[in-house]
Design an enzyme around this catalytic site. Structure first.
Site, short mmCIF file in Angstrom:
data_model
loop_
_atom_site.label_atom_id
_atom_site.label_comp_id
_atom_site.label_asym_id
_atom_site.label_seq_id
_atom_site.Cartn_x
_atom_site.Cartn_y
_atom_site.Cartn_z
N HIS A 29 23.04 4.91 32.79
CA HIS A 29 23.55 5.23 34.14
C HIS A 29 22.93 6.55 34.58
O HIS A 29 23.49 7.62 34.36
CB HIS A 29 25.08 5.30 34.10
CG HIS A 29 25.73 5.48 35.44
ND1 HIS A 29 27.04 5.12 35.69
CD2 HIS A 29 25.26 5.96 36.62
CE1 HIS A 29 27.35 5.39 36.95
NE2 HIS A 29 26.28 5.91 37.54
N HIS B 183 20.69 7.84 38.03
CA HIS B 183 20.00 7.58 39.31
C HIS B 183 18.78 8.49 39.30
O HIS B 183 18.94 9.72 39.30
CB HIS B 183 20.91 7.92 40.48
CG HIS B 183 22.18 7.13 40.47
ND1 HIS B 183 22.31 5.94 41.13
CD2 HIS B 183 23.36 7.35 39.84
CE1 HIS B 183 23.53 5.46 40.93
NE2 HIS B 183 24.19 6.30 40.14
N HIS C 164 28.56 -0.24 40.41
CA HIS C 164 29.52 0.87 40.34
C HIS C 164 30.87 0.32 40.79
O HIS C 164 30.96 -0.33 41.85
CB HIS C 164 29.11 1.99 41.30
CG HIS C 164 28.00 2.85 40.80
ND1 HIS C 164 26.81 2.34 40.36
CD2 HIS C 164 27.90 4.21 40.67
CE1 HIS C 164 26.02 3.36 39.98
NE2 HIS C 164 26.66 4.49 40.17
N GLU D 260 35.20 4.09 40.18
CA GLU D 260 34.89 5.53 40.05
C GLU D 260 35.96 6.27 40.85
O GLU D 260 36.81 6.94 40.29
CB GLU D 260 33.49 5.82 40.60
CG GLU D 260 33.12 7.31 40.59
CD GLU D 260 31.78 7.62 41.28
OE1 GLU D 260 31.22 6.72 41.94
OE2 GLU D 260 31.30 8.77 41.16
N ASP E 276 24.53 10.20 35.13
CA ASP E 276 24.68 9.87 36.55
C ASP E 276 23.60 10.54 37.41
O ASP E 276 22.55 9.94 37.63
CB ASP E 276 26.09 10.22 37.04
CG ASP E 276 26.54 9.39 38.24
OD1 ASP E 276 25.80 8.48 38.64
OD2 ASP E 276 27.64 9.65 38.77
N ASP E 277 23.87 11.74 37.90
CA ASP E 277 22.91 12.51 38.71
C ASP E 277 22.80 13.90 38.11
O ASP E 277 23.37 14.86 38.63
CB ASP E 277 23.41 12.58 40.17
CG ASP E 277 23.55 11.20 40.79
OD1 ASP E 277 22.54 10.64 41.21
OD2 ASP E 277 24.68 10.70 40.82
ZN LIG Z 1 26.18 6.47 39.53
#
Ligand SMILES: [Zn+2]
Length: 345
Positions: free
Chosen positions: A25, A27, A205, A208, A286-287
């Site tokens: 996961h 991005h 997703h 969340e 994630d980011d």
């Molecule tokens: Zn994400």
């Protein structure tokens, strides 16, 4: 399940850092560090609404998912050429290799780029070339998952799919990301059904910020194989049972949850609860450029804040290989390597 020997607390963070792991996961646009955003802005003569690297970094104080997305899309505006996409991904692979990531599955958001006049070909060829180079340069295998932006329409997702089909062999799966609340999975029922017919792996997703109901429809309507985030599932006992029973992996991102205020602090995070309930949870970044850490930071900070053990470390790394879209022989090779590492540690 394999039992792992206990490791003293002072050595646990070393174990977490050194153990081989997969990241499922991430991005790729969220790995753009402010320094690279400025370098690419200069290369492409793009004007940024921030005067300096420091000013941009100080804007990374988010209150929710939307406040992050606003800055995320501004950062992505510096990506113009195939080389830009390649360089962004290579910067991530170098960082991932340092964290002993041996396999990774990258999300990319083509609509963020095609809407600015950058072609699908530019995006995919740049990222794919980086995936090939990552294997040669860092020994990291990488696959691409194309995400639809859920705040846009299903019609636009269909158009994006159409544009991507000439590059079908470079994409392993399809995902769904961006603003969750108000954009439930079922909004994309038909396009996911089409992607399934085409033989793509499917993820989304869900759970969340959105309710457990979104996780249910991601599973039952979209028929995804993994849930990205999914931390809200712990509010629904029947859902927890379903996820455990079917070994549906959750790609959990603790520092992202912290930065976007999904949990007030890491001590309150439910990662241990998910693992102890038998769910195939994994840890991911994630980011990472925006949320204060790559995968090893996610591991070490979460373990430091909660009562997680070497057994949990093993489960998380083992789950990351099991839940990947690698061939079975590759999964086994990675799992054997993980076991050998833990025995020797
Ligand atoms: Zn994400």
């Amino acid at each position: 399940m394999k039992l792992v020997k206990p490791v003293a607390a002072d050595r646990l963070s070393e174990l977490l850092r050194q153990m081989p792991k997969a990241e499922l996961h991430i991005h790729i646009e969220g790995s753009l560090e402010p320094e690279l955003i400025f370098a690419l802005a200069q290369r492409n003569a793009v004007a940024l609404p921030y005067a300096s690297v420091e000013e941009l970094r100080s804007a990374y104080a988010f209150t929710n998912l939307q406040s992050f997305l606003d800055i995320y899309y501004a950062g992505a505006s510096v990506l113009i050429t195939e080389q830009d996409f390649h360089d962004m991904a290579m910067a991530y692979f170098a960082r991932a290799a340092e964290d002993n990531v041996v396999h990774t599955e990258l999300f990319f958001d083509p609509q963020t780029h095609t809407a600015r006049g950058v072609s699908m070909e530019t995006v995919i060829n740049g990222l794919h070339r980086a995936c090939v180079d990552a294997q040669a340069e860092f020994g990291v295998s990488a696959l691409l998952i194309m995400c639809f932006l859920r705040h846009l329409s299903e019609k636009e997702a269909f158009e994006t799919l159409e544009q991507a089909l000439p590059y079908r062999d470079k994409i392993i799966g399809i995902g769904l990301d961006s603003g969750e609340v108000g954009n439930p999975p079922e909004k994309f029922a038909r396009v996911f059904a089409r992607c399934r017919e085409l033989g793509f792996h499917l993820v989304a997703h869900a759970g969340e910020e959105g309710p457990p109901a979104y996780v249910w429809t991601a599973l039952d309507v979209l028929k995804v194989e993994r849930i990205d985030h999914g931390v809200q599932s712990s509010k629904d006992a029947a859902l927890m049972q379903r996820l455990a029973q079917d070994r549906i992996a959750l790609t959990v991102c603790p520092l992202s949850n912290l930065k976007l205020c999904v949990f007030p602090d890491l001590a309150s995070h439910n990662l241990r609860q998910l693992l102890d309930a038998g769910l195939a949870a994994t840890v991911n970044s994630d980011d990472p450029a925006y949320f204060g850490g790559y995968i090893n930071e996610n591991f070490t900070q979460t373990f430091a804040a909660g009562e997680l053990t070497s057994q949990h470390a093993y489960m998380l790394a083992s789950n990351s290989f099991e839940a990947s879209f690698l061939e079975d022989a590759e999964k086994r090779r990675h799992s054997d390597r993980l076991s050998a590492f833990l025995e020797a540690f």
